[in-house]
Design a protein around this motif. Structure first.
Motif, PDB file in Angstrom:
ATOM      1  N   ASP A 136       8.682   1.994  -3.013  1.00 21.13           N
ATOM      2  CA  ASP A 136       9.495   3.012  -2.352  1.00 21.13           C
ATOM      3  C   ASP A 136       8.790   3.452  -1.082  1.00 21.13           C
ATOM      4  O   ASP A 136       7.579   3.676  -1.090  1.00 21.13           O
ATOM      5  CB  ASP A 136       9.665   4.252  -3.240  1.00 21.13           C
ATOM      6  N   TYR A 137       9.540   3.586  -0.028  1.00 23.38           N
ATOM      7  CA  TYR A 137       8.948   4.183   1.173  1.00 23.38           C
ATOM      8  C   TYR A 137      10.037   4.680   2.107  1.00 23.38           C
ATOM      9  O   TYR A 137      11.195   4.252   2.056  1.00 23.38           O
ATOM     10  CB  TYR A 137       8.032   3.197   1.908  1.00 23.38           C
ATOM     11  N   SER A 188       0.844  -1.188   0.000  1.00 22.33           N
ATOM     12  CA  SER A 188       0.000   0.000   0.000  1.00 22.33           C
ATOM     13  C   SER A 188       0.874   1.231   0.000  1.00 22.33           C
ATOM     14  O   SER A 188       1.927   1.268   0.629  1.00 22.33           O
ATOM     15  CB  SER A 188      -0.922  -0.001   1.222  1.00 22.33           C
ATOM     16  N   GLY A 189       0.446   2.209  -0.744  1.00 23.57           N
ATOM     17  CA  GLY A 189       1.178   3.455  -0.793  1.00 23.57           C
ATOM     18  C   GLY A 189       0.828   4.340   0.384  1.00 23.57           C
ATOM     19  O   GLY A 189       0.193   3.920   1.361  1.00 23.57           O
ATOM     20  N   LEU A 190       1.198   5.588   0.268  1.00 25.90           N
ATOM     21  CA  LEU A 190       0.945   6.546   1.337  1.00 25.90           C
ATOM     22  C   LEU A 190      -0.553   6.775   1.472  1.00 25.90           C
ATOM     23  O   LEU A 190      -1.245   7.026   0.480  1.00 25.90           O
ATOM     24  CB  LEU A 190       1.655   7.855   1.009  1.00 25.90           C
ATOM     25  N   HIS A 242       5.289   7.935   7.809  1.00 25.93           N
ATOM     26  CA  HIS A 242       5.527   7.236   6.539  1.00 25.93           C
ATOM     27  C   HIS A 242       5.630   8.326   5.473  1.00 25.93           C
ATOM     28  O   HIS A 242       4.742   9.172   5.369  1.00 25.93           O
ATOM     29  CB  HIS A 242       4.347   6.298   6.274  1.00 25.93           C
ATOM     30  N   GLU A 274       7.121   9.615   1.316  1.00 27.27           N
ATOM     31  CA  GLU A 274       7.590   9.340  -0.036  1.00 27.27           C
ATOM     32  C   GLU A 274       8.127  10.647  -0.610  1.00 27.27           C
ATOM     33  O   GLU A 274       7.729  11.739  -0.181  1.00 27.27           O
ATOM     34  CB  GLU A 274       6.461   8.812  -0.932  1.00 27.27           C
ATOM     35  N   VAL A 298       5.156   2.257  -7.991  1.00 23.62           N
ATOM     36  CA  VAL A 298       4.052   2.064  -7.052  1.00 23.62           C
ATOM     37  C   VAL A 298       4.394   0.968  -6.049  1.00 23.62           C
ATOM     38  O   VAL A 298       4.795  -0.142  -6.427  1.00 23.62           O
ATOM     39  CB  VAL A 298       2.759   1.700  -7.804  1.00 23.62           C
ATOM     40  N   CYS A 299       4.289   1.283  -4.787  1.00 27.45           N
ATOM     41  CA  CYS A 299       4.506   0.340  -3.673  1.00 27.45           C
ATOM     42  C   CYS A 299       5.924  -0.230  -3.649  1.00 27.45           C
ATOM     43  O   CYS A 299       6.153  -1.301  -3.080  1.00 27.45           O
ATOM     44  CB  CYS A 299       3.493  -0.800  -3.734  1.00 27.45           C
ATOM     45  N   ASN A 316      10.329   5.691  -7.368  1.00 24.02           N
ATOM     46  CA  ASN A 316       8.935   6.109  -7.461  1.00 24.02           C
ATOM     47  C   ASN A 316       8.062   5.167  -8.283  1.00 24.02           C
ATOM     48  O   ASN A 316       7.195   5.590  -9.049  1.00 24.02           O
ATOM     49  CB  ASN A 316       8.848   7.544  -8.001  1.00 24.02           C
ATOM     50  N   THR A 368      13.928   1.103  -1.255  1.00 24.12           N
ATOM     51  CA  THR A 368      13.455   1.208  -2.623  1.00 24.12           C
ATOM     52  C   THR A 368      13.729  -0.098  -3.360  1.00 24.12           C
ATOM     53  O   THR A 368      14.732  -0.770  -3.114  1.00 24.12           O
ATOM     54  CB  THR A 368      14.132   2.382  -3.358  1.00 24.12           C
TER      55      THR A 368
END
Length: 369
Positions: free
Chosen positions: A347-348, A183-185, A332, A334, A344-345, A342, A366
């Motif tokens: 990088d964090y 899951s992203g931000l 959290h 990005e 999707v899902c 960058n 990453t």
């Protein structure tokens, strides 16, 4: 066997050396070429056997019932070194597809004279992560007494902790598998600093020791992510959590190098269980080109990363880690810095502000194709 035509007769090294002494080096080159071809053919045959064997183990593990479990354990005990399959993978399959009562009765309730303790240790934590209460099954309760003390997994709690309740697992079938994309931000808890941000860099310096750095990056390291980094900063004064979003992009960290004052930097405050969930997925399911270390060791390395990020002392108990983690403030983030890809899902960044608000720890990870 001078020309290596008979696979049952060993090559006579004396004759090879005699050929060389007579100057017949072209014969040795041809002999070497034939041996190389046979070696590659044998290696491919071994790989093919390995693929077939892995499928047989998978079928036994995914076929529900005590009979298939019994036969699988016999196979693993007799031929474990030859299967090429790590016990943590087999344990993950079993926990996903078999009934806890059958696993307790067949896997754990048996004489401990075999070579399957690593499998049991991994399976024990796979079951805990799936919400199985070990107090419901005597063999599982007994395992906490008889398990080998040398196992790193023995450090973990014997009950599911509150921050571990949101867990993602892959789904496996006889011939396929699927896993969540992460899951992203989130939109909840967003604290994006206003732009343009300051271009002035912070004078703070990274004070992470080697041990702390190793602890923080435990989860992405275990998951074989493409790149990761960790930094710890001692703040000049206690700061309120609301100041962290503006401070992070100014810190001397490669993950934000080159980030312009208007480039994307997004950040959200997150509850501790969501941070643990992200770290667990990183370690257990791995990066794009790996399968991770599965549930039991994914749990261990997620806890190790939480320990480093929360500032828990090296060698502390899981209870101490949990207390420090619950008392910390978690973020959290990005960014469109070059360090990240960058995707999707993939990088964090995670930041943890200590309870006294004088320590800020950061993990960035990453992974991309």
């Amino acid at each position: 066997m001078e020309d290596a035509t008979d696979d049952l007769v060993p090559l006579d090294w004396d004759q090879v050396e005699a050929r060389a002494a007579r100057g017949d080096t072209s014969h040795l080159r041809e002999l070497g070429a034939r041996l190389a071809d046979r070696r590659e053919a044998a290696a491919e045959q071994a790989r093919e056997y390995g693929r077939h064997l892995a499928h047989v183990v998978r079928v036994l593990a995914l076929t529900r019932g005590r009979d298939s479990l019994t036969q699988l354990l016999r196979l693993l005990d007799e031929k474990q070194a030859s299967t090429g399959l790590h016990p943590r993978f087999v344990a993950s399959l079993l926990a996903e597809h078999q009934e806890p009562a059958d696993l307790a009765a067949v896997v754990f309730d048996r004489p401990h004279t075999d070579r399957l303790d690593e499998l049991r240790g991994c399976l024990f934590h796979e079951l805990i992560l799936r919400g199985v209460d070990i107090d419901d099954f005597r063999p599982l309760r007994t395992w906490t007494i008889v398990r080998p003390g040398w196992s790193a997994l023995a450090w973990l709690p014997d009950q599911l902790r509150a921050m571990e309740t949101a867990v993602d697992f892959p789904g496996r079938s006889l011939r396929g598998s699927a896993r969540g994309g992460g899951s992203g931000l989130p939109t909840e808890g967003r604290m994006d600093p206003p732009t343009p941000r300051t271009s002035r860099r912070s004078a703070l310096q990274d004070v992470a020791t080697t041990a702390v750095h190793t602890s923080i990056v435990a989860a992405p390291e275990a998951g074989d992510w493409g790149n990761h980094g960790a930094w710890v900063f001692r703040l000049d004064e206690a700061i309120a959590p609301k100041r962290v979003p503006a401070l992070l992009p100014t810190l001397p960290m490669p993950c934000v190098d080159g980030l312009g004052p208007t480039a994307r930097f997004e950040i959200a405050a997150r509850p501790v269980d969501e941070i643990w969930r992200l770290l667990f997925a990183t370690a257990s399911m791995g990066g794009m080109y790996g399968e991770g270390v599965h549930g039991a060791y994914g749990r261990l390395w997620a806890w190790r990363s939480m320990a480093g990020l929360s500032g828990t002392a090296e060698g502390a108990s899981a209870e101490d880690v949990e207390r420090h983690a619950n008392q910390s403030t978690w973020f959290h983030f990005e960014a469109d810095a070059e360090w990240f890809h960058n995707d999707v899902c993939a990088d964090y960044g995670i930041a943890a502000l200590s309870p006294d608000r004088r320590r800020l720890a950061v993990l960035a990870a990453t992974d991309t194709d």
